[in-house]
Design a protein around this motif. Sequence first.
Motif, PDB file in Angstrom:
ATOM      1  N   GLY A 138       0.791  -1.296  -0.089  1.00  0.00           N
ATOM      2  CA  GLY A 138      -0.145  -0.061   0.107  1.00  0.00           C
ATOM      3  C   GLY A 138       0.855   1.192  -0.009  1.00  0.00           C
ATOM      4  N   ARG A 139       0.276   2.462   0.587  1.00  0.00           N
ATOM      5  CA  ARG A 139       1.014   3.735   0.506  1.00  0.00           C
ATOM      6  C   ARG A 139       2.056   3.949   1.554  1.00  0.00           C
ATOM      7  N   GLY A 140       2.825   4.983   1.650  1.00  0.00           N
ATOM      8  CA  GLY A 140       3.493   5.269   2.646  1.00  0.00           C
ATOM      9  C   GLY A 140       2.902   6.351   3.355  1.00  0.00           C
ATOM     10  N   GLY A 376     -18.552  17.564 -10.132  1.00  0.00           N
ATOM     11  CA  GLY A 376     -17.478  17.645 -10.852  1.00  0.00           C
ATOM     12  C   GLY A 376     -16.312  16.913 -10.588  1.00  0.00           C
ATOM     13  N   CYS A 377     -16.221  16.043  -9.601  1.00  0.00           N
ATOM     14  CA  CYS A 377     -14.969  15.130  -9.494  1.00  0.00           C
ATOM     15  C   CYS A 377     -14.593  14.441 -10.655  1.00  0.00           C
ATOM     16  N   VAL A 378     -15.584  13.875 -11.439  1.00  0.00           N
ATOM     17  CA  VAL A 378     -15.135  13.115 -12.584  1.00  0.00           C
ATOM     18  C   VAL A 378     -14.590  13.924 -13.725  1.00  0.00           C
ATOM     19  N   GLY A 379     -14.466  15.198 -13.497  1.00  0.00           N
ATOM     20  CA  GLY A 379     -13.640  16.178 -14.660  1.00  0.00           C
ATOM     21  C   GLY A 379     -12.073  15.690 -14.643  1.00  0.00           C
ATOM     22  N   CYS A 380     -11.738  14.936 -13.404  1.00  0.00           N
ATOM     23  CA  CYS A 380     -10.293  14.597 -13.402  1.00  0.00           C
ATOM     24  C   CYS A 380     -10.176  13.124 -13.076  1.00  0.00           C
ATOM     25  N   HIS A 381     -10.967  12.925 -11.951  1.00  0.00           N
ATOM     26  CA  HIS A 381     -11.019  11.456 -11.618  1.00  0.00           C
ATOM     27  C   HIS A 381     -11.921  10.485 -12.453  1.00  0.00           C
ATOM     28  N   THR A 382     -11.531  10.441 -13.840  1.00  0.00           N
ATOM     29  CA  THR A 382     -12.262   9.774 -14.804  1.00  0.00           C
ATOM     30  C   THR A 382     -12.653   8.223 -14.235  1.00  0.00           C
ATOM     31  N   ASP A 411      -3.594  21.924 -12.056  1.00  0.00           N
ATOM     32  CA  ASP A 411      -3.191  22.712 -11.088  1.00  0.00           C
ATOM     33  C   ASP A 411      -4.078  22.776  -9.999  1.00  0.00           C
ATOM     34  N   MET A 412      -3.595  22.349  -8.695  1.00  0.00           N
ATOM     35  CA  MET A 412      -4.559  22.062  -7.603  1.00  0.00           C
ATOM     36  C   MET A 412      -4.294  23.196  -6.898  1.00  0.00           C
ATOM     37  N   GLY A 413      -3.631  24.272  -7.052  1.00  0.00           N
ATOM     38  CA  GLY A 413      -3.654  25.807  -6.255  1.00  0.00           C
ATOM     39  C   GLY A 413      -2.653  25.824  -5.441  1.00  0.00           C
ATOM     40  N   GLU A 429       1.117  21.568 -10.219  1.00  0.00           N
ATOM     41  CA  GLU A 429       0.417  20.583 -10.692  1.00  0.00           C
ATOM     42  C   GLU A 429       0.679  19.154 -10.253  1.00  0.00           C
ATOM     43  N   TRP A 430      -0.309  18.414 -10.197  1.00  0.00           N
ATOM     44  CA  TRP A 430       0.086  16.926  -9.737  1.00  0.00           C
ATOM     45  C   TRP A 430      -0.999  16.080 -10.646  1.00  0.00           C
ATOM     46  N   ARG A 431      -0.346  14.974 -10.485  1.00  0.00           N
ATOM     47  CA  ARG A 431      -1.317  13.725 -11.368  1.00  0.00           C
ATOM     48  C   ARG A 431      -2.350  13.366 -10.576  1.00  0.00           C
ATOM     49  N   GLY A 449      -3.660   8.377   5.911  1.00  0.00           N
ATOM     50  CA  GLY A 449      -2.790   9.485   5.141  1.00  0.00           C
ATOM     51  C   GLY A 449      -2.878   9.717   3.734  1.00  0.00           C
ATOM     52  N   TYR A 450      -3.060  10.597   3.292  1.00  0.00           N
ATOM     53  CA  TYR A 450      -3.715  10.974   2.040  1.00  0.00           C
ATOM     54  C   TYR A 450      -3.045  12.077   1.442  1.00  0.00           C
ATOM     55  N   LEU A 451      -3.089  12.390  -0.169  1.00  0.00           N
ATOM     56  CA  LEU A 451      -2.421  13.243  -1.128  1.00  0.00           C
ATOM     57  C   LEU A 451      -0.978  12.983  -1.045  1.00  0.00           C
ATOM     58  N   HIS A 452      -0.112  13.756  -1.839  1.00  0.00           N
ATOM     59  CA  HIS A 452       1.273  13.544  -2.462  1.00  0.00           C
ATOM     60  C   HIS A 452       2.152  13.430  -1.139  1.00  0.00           C
ATOM     61  N   ASP A 453       1.931  14.192   0.073  1.00  0.00           N
ATOM     62  CA  ASP A 453       2.789  14.366   1.060  1.00  0.00           C
ATOM     63  C   ASP A 453       2.277  13.800   2.469  1.00  0.00           C
ATOM     64  N   TRP A 465      -8.462  20.057   0.613  1.00  0.00           N
ATOM     65  CA  TRP A 465      -7.342  20.590   0.330  1.00  0.00           C
ATOM     66  C   TRP A 465      -7.264  20.984  -1.420  1.00  0.00           C
ATOM     67  N   HIS A 466      -8.315  20.169  -1.981  1.00  0.00           N
ATOM     68  CA  HIS A 466      -8.529  20.594  -3.587  1.00  0.00           C
ATOM     69  C   HIS A 466      -8.523  22.293  -3.725  1.00  0.00           C
ATOM     70  N   GLY A 467      -7.659  22.618  -4.502  1.00  0.00           N
ATOM     71  CA  GLY A 467      -7.990  24.090  -5.103  1.00  0.00           C
ATOM     72  C   GLY A 467      -7.812  24.155  -6.581  1.00  0.00           C
ATOM     73  N   LYS A 476     -18.193  22.717  -3.810  1.00  0.00           N
ATOM     74  CA  LYS A 476     -19.497  22.126  -3.602  1.00  0.00           C
ATOM     75  C   LYS A 476     -19.652  21.006  -2.335  1.00  0.00           C
ATOM     76  N   VAL A 477     -18.682  20.419  -2.154  1.00  0.00           N
ATOM     77  CA  VAL A 477     -18.459  19.624  -0.919  1.00  0.00           C
ATOM     78  C   VAL A 477     -18.487  20.345   0.256  1.00  0.00           C
ATOM     79  N   VAL A 478     -18.108  21.683   0.287  1.00  0.00           N
ATOM     80  CA  VAL A 478     -18.344  22.355   1.540  1.00  0.00           C
ATOM     81  C   VAL A 478     -19.592  22.822   1.669  1.00  0.00           C
TER      82      VAL A 478
HETATM   83  C1  HEC Z   1      -9.111  19.467 -11.146  1.00  0.00           C
HETATM   84  C2  HEC Z   1      -8.792  17.753 -10.985  1.00  0.00           C
HETATM   85  C3  HEC Z   1      -9.519  17.344  -9.849  1.00  0.00           C
HETATM   86  C4  HEC Z   1     -11.050  17.431  -9.419  1.00  0.00           C
HETATM   87  C5  HEC Z   1     -11.882  18.263 -10.110  1.00  0.00           C
HETATM   88  C6  HEC Z   1     -10.856  16.504  -8.284  1.00  0.00           C
HETATM   89  N1  HEC Z   1      -9.634  16.215  -8.028  1.00  0.00           N
HETATM   90 FE1  HEC Z   1      -9.433  14.850  -6.401  1.00  0.00          FE
HETATM   91  N2  HEC Z   1      -7.453  14.803  -6.865  1.00  0.00           N
HETATM   92  C7  HEC Z   1      -7.006  15.429  -8.057  1.00  0.00           C
HETATM   93  C8  HEC Z   1      -5.340  15.385  -8.031  1.00  0.00           C
HETATM   94  C9  HEC Z   1      -4.387  15.990  -9.034  1.00  0.00           C
HETATM   95  C10 HEC Z   1      -5.112  14.662  -6.797  1.00  0.00           C
HETATM   96  C11 HEC Z   1      -3.775  14.477  -5.943  1.00  0.00           C
HETATM   97  C12 HEC Z   1      -3.260  15.738  -5.274  1.00  0.00           C
HETATM   98  C13 HEC Z   1      -1.925  15.410  -4.270  1.00  0.00           C
HETATM   99  O1  HEC Z   1      -1.686  14.323  -4.235  1.00  0.00           O
HETATM  100  O2  HEC Z   1      -1.756  16.433  -3.847  1.00  0.00           O
HETATM  101  C14 HEC Z   1      -6.465  14.358  -6.111  1.00  0.00           C
HETATM  102  C15 HEC Z   1      -6.634  13.709  -4.781  1.00  0.00           C
HETATM  103  C16 HEC Z   1      -7.692  13.187  -4.265  1.00  0.00           C
HETATM  104  C17 HEC Z   1      -7.828  12.407  -3.137  1.00  0.00           C
HETATM  105  C18 HEC Z   1      -6.803  11.892  -2.307  1.00  0.00           C
HETATM  106  C19 HEC Z   1      -6.308  10.411  -2.869  1.00  0.00           C
HETATM  107  C20 HEC Z   1      -5.144   9.868  -2.504  1.00  0.00           C
HETATM  108  O3  HEC Z   1      -4.812   8.671  -2.801  1.00  0.00           O
HETATM  109  O4  HEC Z   1      -4.538  10.441  -1.571  1.00  0.00           O
HETATM  110  C21 HEC Z   1      -9.188  12.165  -2.928  1.00  0.00           C
HETATM  111  C22 HEC Z   1      -9.817  11.409  -1.920  1.00  0.00           C
HETATM  112  C23 HEC Z   1      -9.947  12.826  -3.960  1.00  0.00           C
HETATM  113  N3  HEC Z   1      -8.854  13.424  -4.951  1.00  0.00           N
HETATM  114  C24 HEC Z   1     -11.216  13.193  -4.137  1.00  0.00           C
HETATM  115  C25 HEC Z   1     -11.933  14.005  -5.005  1.00  0.00           C
HETATM  116  C26 HEC Z   1     -13.292  14.369  -4.918  1.00  0.00           C
HETATM  117  C27 HEC Z   1     -14.306  13.773  -3.979  1.00  0.00           C
HETATM  118  C28 HEC Z   1     -13.565  15.163  -5.584  1.00  0.00           C
HETATM  119  C29 HEC Z   1     -14.804  16.098  -6.158  1.00  0.00           C
HETATM  120  C30 HEC Z   1     -15.288  16.686  -5.116  1.00  0.00           C
HETATM  121  C31 HEC Z   1     -12.085  15.564  -6.571  1.00  0.00           C
HETATM  122  N4  HEC Z   1     -11.261  14.725  -5.956  1.00  0.00           N
HETATM  123  C32 HEC Z   1     -12.020  16.420  -7.620  1.00  0.00           C
HETATM  124  C33 HEC Z   1      -7.679  16.125  -9.014  1.00  0.00           C
HETATM  125  C34 HEC Z   1      -9.094  16.466  -8.964  1.00  0.00           C
END
Ligand code: HEC
Length: 495
Positions: A138-140, A376-382, A411-413, A429-431, A449-453, A465-467, A476-478
């Motif tokens: 799994g992850r670290g 709109g989460c699916v805009g990136c999380h296909t 671009d995550m802000g 930017e992050w993947r 523990g989540y996100l890149h760090d 943390w999404h920006g 929308k989640v807020v």
């Molecule tokens: C603009 C693109 C984008 C949108 C829209 C987006 N995400 Fe993400 N998401 C990312 C990226 C890029 C990361 C990785 C960020 C990082 O590691 O710092 C991420 C990380 C995450 C993580 C953490 C995953 C992990 O393995 O630690 C979760 C949970 C998540 N997103 C849920 C959501 C949800 C729920 C929504 C909708 C409310 C959403 N995301 C909308 C791009 C997006």
Amino acid sequence: MDMSAQKKARWGVAASLLCAGWVSAGEKLSEPHLNVVPRATQEQVRIDAILQPPTDFSKPEVFEVLSAGAATVSRRMDGQVFSRHAENLPENQRLDFELGRAMFEKLWVASPSSTRASDGLGPFYHARSCGSCHVNDGRGFAGTDGLLIRVSVPDGDGGTMPHPTYGGQLQHKALSGMQAEFQLGIRYDEGSVALAGGESADLRVPSYDLDLRQGPLGDGAMISARVAPAMIGLGLLEAIPSETILALADPEDANNDGISGRANVVTSAEYGVPMLGRFGHKATLPTVSEQAAAAFSADLGLSTPLFPWHWGDCTEVQQDCRTAPHGGDPEREGLEVDSRAMGVVALYSRNLGVPARARVDDPEVLRGKELFHVSGCVGCHTPKHVTHRLDGGGTGSFQLIWPYTDLLLHDMGDGLADGRPDGLATGREWRTAPLWGLGLVAQAGGQQGYLHDGRARTVLEAVLWHGGEAGPAKEKVVAMPPEDRAALLAFLESL
Ligand code: HEC
Ligand code: HEC
């Protein structure tokens, strides 16, 4: 290989593509790592139909429970939930898979040693095994070996290069008699976010105290903290057609949805051609085997056929490290990890199974899924992809998979920015992180523990943390009523 070749291999950016701008839909990138059987038009029509977004959220989609198609494994709730081989791994590869596991878990030792097959660690290193960072596959986590610090400096030509003294990574361990490059301290500042319905969440902002032992980093140096991602389903991510990913890219945001999405394109050290970057938090590596070889070199200080120098990440300035005894063995191609060993580690890394979904037909989870779509989460999380059909089959061949990623950079802000460009990825930017297995993080790792760090302690914190491009979805989640937010989280935990 001399230093400049080493640098090029590790820092391979497709310069010509950089000048030409971003690659996007309609373009093609070569995929020499796969024996692709081209799709017939009829087949493509069927695939496009399967990949249509759902319209009815009252029941699950067909095959939704099988996150990785035929490679899906059962969701058995134990510490090994990420450690099982893909269900469809052919019988005749299972022995090599187990040999790969042994290499992944092996604790390497200093050279010379009586255990010749396990020596050559370091001289500078970050951990003694792959498994000490990728915990139970799994992850670290932040605060453990599973977090490392990358470092680079401007190359004077608009790009970046490894630090002249410290190399590409800061190493917190060294063989006895040598001084490690640094020790890491992490501090967190706490903040609070108010959510609709009288709820709130606490976010912690990390900052890093680097206790450097070989002089200051100097002006312009950039660092990036990264935790190890989970190892599941990587062969499937590797088999998503590049065209599919490039078709999702929208570098100039031509469709005006506020979400761009750009491909990282890197020169493969293995094939010498520009390829789609898929692995790492900034999508800097094109294949699993290249990422694994890079880890042997940079994290463990071990030589492989691809990166044959024995000193790992040590620079020319660190001569004591470069000239220290190593574990290169004439019986193993003069290397510490020969092609056979490298092959089984790559096989292992490609074939860890993805657990099946939980509660896929539960009304709360289905409601959460709908919110995931409409927010709109699916805009990136296909949600889903169909992988290439591969000549000779293989676990990744022609599967409908549900990784919830476009593998593109966004671009995550400011909040998440590391300010450190990596290949074509900017410092903001992050993947898009794959979300499969999200609900099993604690099951495998014993903690969350989540996100890149690893800064986020809960899935909700990660979302908050999404920006940047993801700011509107976060808002929308807020603004959701608490029961909707709970449903969204129930859906994420079911992945
Ligand atoms: C603009 C693109 C984008 C949108 C829209 C987006 N995400 Fe993400 N998401 C990312 C990226 C890029 C990361 C990785 C960020 C990082 O590691 O710092 C991420 C990380 C995450 C993580 C953490 C995953 C992990 O393995 O630690 C979760 C949970 C998540 N997103 C849920 C959501 C949800 C729920 C929504 C909708 C409310 C959403 N995301 C909308 C791009 C997006
Ligand atoms: C020091 C901790 C550490 C060790 C040891 C380590 N890794 Fe990793 N691994 C990471 C980090 C951090 C990343 C993300 C890198 C990035 O963002 O560029 C990663 C990424 C990966 C990925 C890509 C996963 C993805 O989803 O993008 C693979 C594959 C991988 N490692 C395999 C290995 C193998 C094989 C070994 C042993 C040879 C190994 N790792 C050793 C920390 C580690």
